[in-house]
Design a protein around this motif. Structure first.
Motif, short mmCIF file in Angstrom:
data_model
loop_
_atom_site.label_atom_id
_atom_site.label_comp_id
_atom_site.label_asym_id
_atom_site.label_seq_id
_atom_site.Cartn_x
_atom_site.Cartn_y
_atom_site.Cartn_z
N GLY A 379 -43.06 -1.00 -17.60
CA GLY A 379 -43.41 -2.06 -16.68
C GLY A 379 -42.53 -3.29 -16.75
N SER A 380 -41.50 -3.31 -17.59
CA SER A 380 -40.60 -4.47 -17.66
C SER A 380 -39.16 -3.98 -17.76
CB SER A 380 -40.95 -5.36 -18.85
OG SER A 380 -40.81 -4.64 -20.06
N MET A 381 -38.22 -4.86 -17.44
CA MET A 381 -36.81 -4.49 -17.43
C MET A 381 -36.26 -4.45 -18.86
SD MET A 381 -33.97 -3.62 -16.12
CE MET A 381 -34.25 -3.75 -14.36
N HIS A 382 -35.64 -3.33 -19.21
CA HIS A 382 -34.93 -3.20 -20.48
C HIS A 382 -33.45 -3.39 -20.17
CE1 HIS A 382 -33.02 -0.87 -23.83
NE2 HIS A 382 -33.88 -1.60 -24.52
N ALA A 383 -32.94 -4.61 -20.42
CA ALA A 383 -31.61 -5.02 -19.95
C ALA A 383 -30.53 -4.68 -20.96
CB ALA A 383 -31.61 -6.51 -19.63
N ALA A 384 -30.51 -3.43 -21.40
CA ALA A 384 -29.51 -2.97 -22.36
C ALA A 384 -29.68 -1.46 -22.50
CB ALA A 384 -29.70 -3.67 -23.71
N ILE A 385 -28.87 -0.86 -23.40
CA ILE A 385 -29.12 0.53 -23.78
C ILE A 385 -29.42 0.56 -25.27
CG2 ILE A 385 -27.73 1.56 -21.95
CD1 ILE A 385 -25.45 1.91 -23.94
#
Length: 505
Positions: A379-385
């Motif tokens: 439900g939220s943005m994971h701004a990486a790997i």
């Protein structure tokens, strides 16, 4: 003669008096005989008296036909806290069954015989214990199987259960274990009908998957929609969408306009742990080795050796919790073909602090596993790997030339809020194009603020500090080990915009 008549009359009187006394005494004795009746208690307080315990219970069972029909049971029982005790008393007055019944229903709900399932996570407190009520244990067991099949393909599950999986010859996958992480206990009990009592395994399976009885959100597919676009539009990742829609096998499943799909966020009550052994032949990309010749001017470049990809057979143990990859462990790596570095010589009289945007180094050793990609997760943005591999303490490299603008250490595994949940971390400014890279959850930091680093230089070691999942514990100290690798245009936390790191490779 008169004397005799007197004696006869006197005898009659004595007889009559004796009979009267006997009669009076007999009547008095009859009134003092005690009688057995039954007191009905609710939580220790008497609410009525009945003449027959069996008769009153039979009356209750006949009275509550609605309950029996609703739950499909043959008998209804007294509410919890109701006790019927035999009492021997001279007071023979009793209430009618109807009167006592009405007093009870005003205070408590009746019960049915069923099974109480207690779910306890050994890492949580008693406040987090959950109770599930069913008619019988089989309903819960069937629901758990349906829950497992939300995360495991039906055919693979049946093959695992029937011990008919094909062993891996060269490459492939096999399920090694399927388990529920929580401690589950069963108890037969009399359950109040004001509890949510599950009579259908499919309904219970939905509750176990979504963590609520509320109706889940749905979406009507529009022309041109794909699994990925629908998932992103509803703050889901693709795997979460596929779990919520078990009829879809992959992100390439075709959708059609007007189709209704589930887009509710799953929040499973149970943790389905699936351990998979996977063996694959993986190409190892060749490294680009840039050598700087101080005798050559900047801008001079030539290749002294072409690169060639290698090939390795890698055996890994994957652990999935509710469909999400939670841990990966490399069991064995056999090099089938070694890679050959590409060597580029560039003229420079000093190591430049400015990045070369045409070449970016991979930040970890190989083989590695991407545990989470750039995009929406939970439900939220994971701004990486998130990169795992090859393990805790392995090398972390600078993705390109640059300057260290932040380098924070001092965190130990298990402190989830250390350095704002990042754990030990590094931020590099690449001094061109406003590019920045970040490296979180490190075990050790090997550079300092202001230091100029070069592409491929070792700057840290991989760890599990800060907020990681699953969190490390005394029995699993390396759980959650990975590198959170992010790329930004503009300084992170100062208005910079994150973008997918894979666009650089």
């Amino acid at each position: 003669m008169q004397n005799r008549q007197f004696k006869v009359s006197y005898g009659i009187v004595i007889f009559l008096v004796g009979m009267l006394v006997f009669g009076l005494g007999f009547t008095s004795y009859q009134r003092e005989v005690p009688r057995k009746i039954y007191h009905v208690y609710i939580d220790g307080e008497v609410v009525g008296k009945v003449s027959s315990k069996d008769g009153f219970e039979k009356y209750i069972n006949q009275k509550e036909e609605t309950i029996k029909k609703k739950y499909g049971v043959d008998k209804v029982y007294m509410p919890n806290g109701v006790v019927i005790k035999a009492v021997t008393t001279y007071d023979s007055s009793v209430d009618t069954n109807e009167e006592v019944y009405r007093r009870i229903v005003q205070l408590k709900q009746f019960t049915i015989k069923g099974t109480v399932i207690t779910i306890r996570n050994e890492e949580k407190t008693d406040d987090d214990v959950k109770y599930i009520y069913t008619l019988n244990k089989n309903i819960f067991d069937d629901a758990v199987i349906q829950l497992i099949k939300s995360f495991v393909d039906d055919e693979e599950y049946e093959a695992y259960m029937n011990n008919t999986q094909k062993e891996i010859i060269d490459t492939g996958s096999i399920i090694r274990n399927i388990d529920i992480d929580e401690e589950i206990t069963y108890k037969t009990a009399y359950i109040s009908i004001d509890e949510d009592i599950f009579t259908d395994s499919s309904e219970l399976a939905k509750y176990l998957l979504y963590g609520t009885l509320d109706r889940q959100s749905t979406y009507i597919v529009q022309e041109g929609d794909t699994v990925e676009t629908v998932a992103n539009a509803n703050r889901l990742n693709v795997q979460e969408f596929l779990i919520a829609n078990s009829g879809f096998k992959s992100e390439n499943t075709l959708l059609y306009a007007g189709q209704e799909v589930n887009v509710g966020l799953i929040d499973p009550i149970l943790s389905v742990v699936v351990e998979v052994n996977h063996i694959s032949d993986e190409e190892k990309a060749f490294a680009v080795n840039i050598q700087y010749d101080e005798n050559e001017l900047q801008g001079v470049e030539y290749v002294t050796q072409e690169g060639e990809n290698g090939l390795a057979r890698v055996s890994r143990e994957y652990e999935y919790i509710n469909g999400q990859l939670s841990d990966a462990f490399t069991l064995d790596t056999v090099v089938l073909k070694p890679s050959v570095d590409k060597i580029i010589v560039r003229g420079s009289k000093e190591v430049p602090h400015v990045a070369d945007l045409t070449y970016w180094a991979w930040p970890t050793d190989t083989p590695y596993t991407i545990t989470t990609y750039y995009g929406y997760r939970w439900g939220s943005m994971h701004a990486a790997i998130d990169i795992y591999g090859p393990g805790h303490g392995s090398n972390i490299y600078a993705a390109n030339n640059g300057t260290v603008i932040e380098a924070k250490g001092g965190c130990v595994a298990g402190n989830l809020s250390c350095n704002g949940r990042r754990g030990n971390y590094i931020v590099l400014n690449h001094n061109i194009g406003n590019y920045y890279t970040v490296y979180y959850h490190l075990s050790s930091v090997l550079v300092h603020v202001g230091q100029v680093v070069s592409r491929g230089q070792k700057i840290a070691t991989m760890g599990n500090t800060g907020e990681v999942y699953p969190a490390p514990s005394s029995y699993s100290p390396y759980s959650g080990t990975h590198l959170h690798f992010g790329t930004y245009i503009g300084a992170p936390d100062s208005g910079g915009r994150a973008f997918d790191p894979f666009t650089l490779y």
